[in-house]
Enzyme design. Structure first.
Site, PDB file in Angstrom:
ATOM      1  N   LYS A   1     -16.120 -10.433   6.925  1.00  9.02           N
ATOM      2  CA  LYS A   1     -14.600 -10.975   6.818  1.00  9.02           C
ATOM      3  C   LYS A   1     -15.055 -12.528   5.963  1.00  9.02           C
ATOM      4  CE  LYS A   1     -11.081  -8.241   7.976  1.00  9.02           C
ATOM      5  NZ  LYS A   1      -9.975  -7.213   6.848  1.00  9.02           N
TER       6      LYS A   1
ATOM      7  N   CYS B   1     -11.754  -1.729  14.755  1.00  9.47           N
ATOM      8  CA  CYS B   1     -11.876  -3.280  14.867  1.00  9.47           C
ATOM      9  C   CYS B   1     -11.898  -3.835  16.172  1.00  9.47           C
ATOM     10  CB  CYS B   1     -10.564  -4.416  13.704  1.00  9.47           C
ATOM     11  SG  CYS B   1      -9.838  -3.770  12.642  1.00  9.47           S
TER      12      CYS B   1
ATOM     13  N   GLU C   1       0.826  -1.428   0.216  1.00 11.62           N
ATOM     14  CA  GLU C   1       0.146   0.142  -0.017  1.00 11.62           C
ATOM     15  C   GLU C   1       1.063   1.602  -0.225  1.00 11.62           C
ATOM     16  OE1 GLU C   1      -3.460  -0.222   2.062  1.00 11.62           O
ATOM     17  OE2 GLU C   1      -4.034   2.115   2.087  1.00 11.62           O
TER      18      GLU C   1
ATOM     19  N   GLU D   1     -15.849 -11.125   2.899  1.00  9.33           N
ATOM     20  CA  GLU D   1     -14.812 -10.989   1.887  1.00  9.33           C
ATOM     21  C   GLU D   1     -13.749 -11.931   1.419  1.00  9.33           C
ATOM     22  OE1 GLU D   1     -10.720  -9.549   3.619  1.00  9.33           O
ATOM     23  OE2 GLU D   1     -11.200  -7.755   3.322  1.00  9.33           O
TER      24      GLU D   1
ATOM     25  N   GLU E   1       1.746   1.583  -3.467  1.00  9.69           N
ATOM     26  CA  GLU E   1       1.035   2.399  -4.044  1.00  9.69           C
ATOM     27  C   GLU E   1       0.876   3.926  -4.129  1.00  9.69           C
ATOM     28  OE1 GLU E   1      -2.713   0.152  -3.522  1.00  9.69           O
ATOM     29  OE2 GLU E   1      -4.029   1.289  -5.288  1.00  9.69           O
TER      30      GLU E   1
ATOM     31  N   GLU F   1     -13.601 -11.192  -7.096  1.00 13.89           N
ATOM     32  CA  GLU F   1     -12.463 -10.660  -7.154  1.00 13.89           C
ATOM     33  C   GLU F   1     -11.569 -10.351  -6.791  1.00 13.89           C
ATOM     34  OE1 GLU F   1     -15.013  -9.316  -6.175  1.00 13.89           O
ATOM     35  OE2 GLU F   1     -16.164  -7.560  -7.352  1.00 13.89           O
TER      36      GLU F   1
ATOM     37  N   CYS G   1      -8.683  -2.052   3.296  1.00 12.58           N
ATOM     38  CA  CYS G   1      -8.448  -3.446   4.755  1.00 12.58           C
ATOM     39  C   CYS G   1     -10.085  -3.433   5.180  1.00 12.58           C
ATOM     40  CB  CYS G   1      -7.492  -2.906   5.942  1.00 12.58           C
ATOM     41  SG  CYS G   1      -5.665  -2.211   5.654  1.00 12.58           S
TER      42      CYS G   1
ATOM     43  N   SER H   1      -7.379   2.089  -1.744  1.00 12.13           N
ATOM     44  CA  SER H   1      -6.624   1.287  -2.484  1.00 12.13           C
ATOM     45  C   SER H   1      -6.610   0.056  -3.117  1.00 12.13           C
ATOM     46  CB  SER H   1      -5.316   1.044  -1.298  1.00 12.13           C
ATOM     47  OG  SER H   1      -4.772  -0.137  -1.758  1.00 12.13           O
TER      48      SER H   1
END
Lengths: 155, 583
Positions: free
Chosen positions: B356, B503, B277, B359, B280, B364, B297, B317
């Site tokens: 999660k 979190c 990251e 996810e 990037e 993707e 994240c 990102s």
């Protein structure tokens, strides 16, 4: 028959020009949407929600709350029988029975040819004319079960 | 205005802006309630006064009044637990129970249910009120949520948190009267905040611990696990420890006892995320395109941007989250090293989060026809599974160590669990790369009038001055995004976490009834900061195992291999309703 696009365009004009995309106008917008589409399927609810910048669950909450709004397609002519106190004591249940008998469907249903839907409502504010029956926007007052057949025959 | 009130024969002088419930609480008198919710950490008070459980007797008034929505007044004489109050309160709860299934023994909320606790507290032994049930007792699974309308008491806490704290508005009350129920979620981001506030078993997370049990017992499967930063300071609470207690070593031992072949650290992948990251970010800064970079994240936030701001999908990102990076590296680099067929591997993750679970299913995120992670377990669920495996006294387990080669991490990874941590970790590495030095802690200041939104200016050398923003809670994020979209603010990078404070307050974290949630959050936050402070290495790019990973396998950050395994893309996920869905 209008295309979907035309119907959505008409709704958008109403939302933008007459309601200014204001969330407060939700119920008025849903009324107009039901007029245009005949009912309020989820696609229309989602469209209204995005236009107003609110979540579709909020729109769905309102649609499901009011019995006036329908998520099922309705017939061309909606026959509404008033079940308010005044109409009821003057025998509107008998009127309903007769309508059901003539059309061969139950309250809440639509005829197979899509022409008639039967609904009931509570008080249209015309208690002096009780019992009252409405077909779309037209109101018939002081009716008896015997009148029903000739009224329906007009459509 | 100060007024004199008497509660249960004790005299107090209190401000008339306070409710009876607040005054009673202040003086140690607990008035039971189901629908009242005060969440100071997100500035939300919810008091629909719909459950009526908090009714109290006020001398001179004919009817009992709800304590949550009645202010104290001068000369008021209040009895919170008189015989009459207890009797009426019992009737109220009995009425609630008359429209509630009595399957507590097999309900996932058993032992943690406020309605159940209240029934015990009030000494309800027999249910004599019977009648039709308003809803059918069926579980409906949607995303990471399991909903059972028959267990709902219509307190509206889930709607309040979804609307006001998250601005997602995925659920609302539908129909009316006896038939009222909470709708199926639309455009839900699976953050799980609604699950955290539901007083009964009406909203729960999907519990797939039984499937995992079978996998752990299957000799043909090679099950490994990785543990998220925020769980190591919260898991102890399920075993009687204070929030913020660092149980890393004991958690590792417990997971080994449960049958995981290797216990790795999501923190390793967090360091890897920072490598990718930051690279990037630096390249976007140079090109001046696609700024501000927004962290990626948090899967709740990613769902939010995909459903609510599809026009901003160029900003997050392209880095996968640490969970997803871990899965990809485990099934390639580690599988090769250990000589295991990735198809026989089961990668589980221990997360503070229930988003999660969604996810890991993202198409993707696939590589070589595989998903990286197979199982995301929340801290709450894993504690259940640990108990089932005979682990009850977590505090007295010996400390274990993470396995190599995906177990080492730096302090920069630990703070991922706190709101602001990812941004700080990026700054540490970026600064080291660009100036050769690591800055002291990033100094944030709150944004005036905005909640859980902080800004910072950070200089990297003489010519690079960064304007950073850190925001948690999706309603707050929405405001920042609207400002970015309208060009009212200019940031170089934004960190967004869906759950308020990050979190550590995730939707899969233990529910702690012993402390106020704002204190729980503060203690967990401090726990993670302490771990960071005590780490020998605190900058991600100095993690020795990360260096080896790049030298042996990935080449350099943002290389072709890295792109294939560690990066992803986003797409417009607004629900279209082409297929009619009725609730």
């Amino acid at each position: 028959m209008r295309t979907n696009e035309e119907m959505f365009n008409e709704l958008d004009r109403f939302i933008e020009q007459e309601c200014n995309c204001d969330e407060q106008e939700l119920i008025a917008i849903l009324h107009r949407a039901q007029e245009i589409f005949g009912y309020l399927p989820m696609v229309v609810q989602a469209h209204v929600a995005r236009k107003l910048g609110i979540n579709v669950s909020k729109v769905y909450g309102v649609v499901s709350f009011y019995s006036f709004f329908s998520m099922e397609p309705k017939g061309e002519y909606v026959i509404s029988i008033c079940m308010g106190t005044a109409c009821f004591v003057r025998g509107s249940d008998k009127i309903l029975e007769r309508v059901e008998q003539i059309l061969g469907i139950k309250n809440g249903q639509t005829t197979a040819d899509g022409k008639f839907t039967i609904t009931t409502l509570r008080c249209v504010g015309a208690c002096g004319l009780a019992p009252v029956l409405q077909i779309n926007d037209k109101t018939y007052g002081n009716i008896t079960p015997e009148d029903v057949e000739s009224i329906i025959a007009q459509y | 205005m100060l007024v004199n009130v008497k509660i249960n024969n004790m005299e107090f002088q209190e401000d008339s802006s306070l409710t009876i419930l607040q005054v009673a609480k202040k003086h140690g008198i607990r008035i039971p309630n189901l629908c009242y919710m005060m969440k100071e950490e997100v500035d939300l008070e919810h008091k629909p006064a719909s459950c009526r459980v908090c009714v109290v007797e006020v001398k001179g008034r004919r009817n009992l009044v709800p304590a949550c929505s009645t202010n104290v007044a001068n000369g008021m004489e209040i009895y919170t637990h008189s015989e009459r109050v207890r009797r009426e309160r019992r009737t109220i709860v009995e009425l609630l129970l008359s429209d509630h299934p009595h399957d507590c023994l097999t309900c996932g909320k058993c032992g943690n249910c406020e309605l159940q606790d209240l029934s015990v507290e009030l000494g309800i032994k027999k249910l004599y009120i019977t009648g039709p049930m308003s809803q059918e007792n069926v579980d409906v699974d949607e995303g990471s949520l399991r909903r059972n309308a028959s267990k709902c008491i219509l307190c509206g806490k889930c709607i309040a948190i979804c609307d006001h704290v998250q601005s997602v508005g995925a659920i609302s009350a539908t129909n009316r009267g006896f038939g009222t129920k909470i709708s199926l979620p639309h455009d839900c981001v699976n953050c799980g905040q609604c699950v955290q506030v539901c007083p009964t078993g009406a909203l729960q997370q999907i519990d797939d611990t039984r499937t995992l049990e079978k996998i752990l017992a299957d000799p043909t499967k090679y099950a490994i696990v990785n543990t998220a930063p925020a769980v190591r300071v919260s898991l102890g609470e399920e075993f009687g420890m204070a929030p913020g207690t660092n149980v890393t070593g004991k958690m590792i031992t417990a997971l080994r006892m449960m049958g995981f072949k290797k216990v790795f650290d999501t923190n390793f992948a967090a360091d890897l995320t920072i490598m990718e990251e930051t690279t990037e970010f630096v390249s976007r800064l140079k090109s001046g395109k696609n700024l501000p970079l927004i962290t990626s994240c948090c899967p709740g936030w990613i769902s939010f941007v995909e459903t609510q701001f599809p026009e901003l999908l160029n900003l997050p990102s392209t880095c996968k989250s640490p969970q997803e990076m871990f899965g990809a590296i485990a099934k390639t680099y580690f599988a090769q090293k250990a000589g295991i067929d990735p198809k026989d591997m089961v990668v589980a993750s221990l997360m503070p989060c229930i988003a999660k679970k969604q996810e890991l299913k993202r198409e993707e995120g696939m590589f070589d026809g595989m998903h990286g992670t197979d199982f995301a377990m929340s801290a709450k669920c894993v504690a259940k599974l640990m108990r089932r495996c005979g682990i009850d006294d977590l505090a007295n387990l010996p400390d274990g160590q993470f396995d190599d080669p995906l177990g080492a991490s730096t302090g920069a990874a630990d703070i991922f669990g706190n709101s602001g941590g990812v941004m700080e970790a990026v700054v540490r590495t970026a600064s080291l790369w660009m100036t050769g030095q690591v800055p002291k802690a990033v100094e944030y200041h709150g944004v005036f009038g905005a909640h859980n939104t902080r800004e910072a200016y950070v200089s990297l050398g003489d010519d690079v001055k960064l304007h950073l923003c850190v925001v948690s809670g999706l309603a707050n994020a929405r405001k920042v995004l609207e400002d970015v979209k309208a060009g009212r603010v200019h940031y170089d990078a934004i960190e967004i976490m869906a759950c308020p404070e990050g979190c550590i307050n995730g939707g899969g974290q233990p529910i702690n009834k012993l402390y106020e949630q704002k204190d729980v959050i503060a203690m967990r936050k401090e726990g993670l900061r302490n771990i960071d402070r005590n780490k020998a290495i605190r900058v991600s790019c100095e993690n020795p195992q990360i260096k080896t990973l790049y030298a042996d396998f990935l080449g350099e950050p943002n290389s072709e291999v890295a792109h294939k395994l560690l990066h992803t893309h986003y797409s417009n996920k607004q629900q279209t309703f082409e297929e009619e869905t009725n609730d």
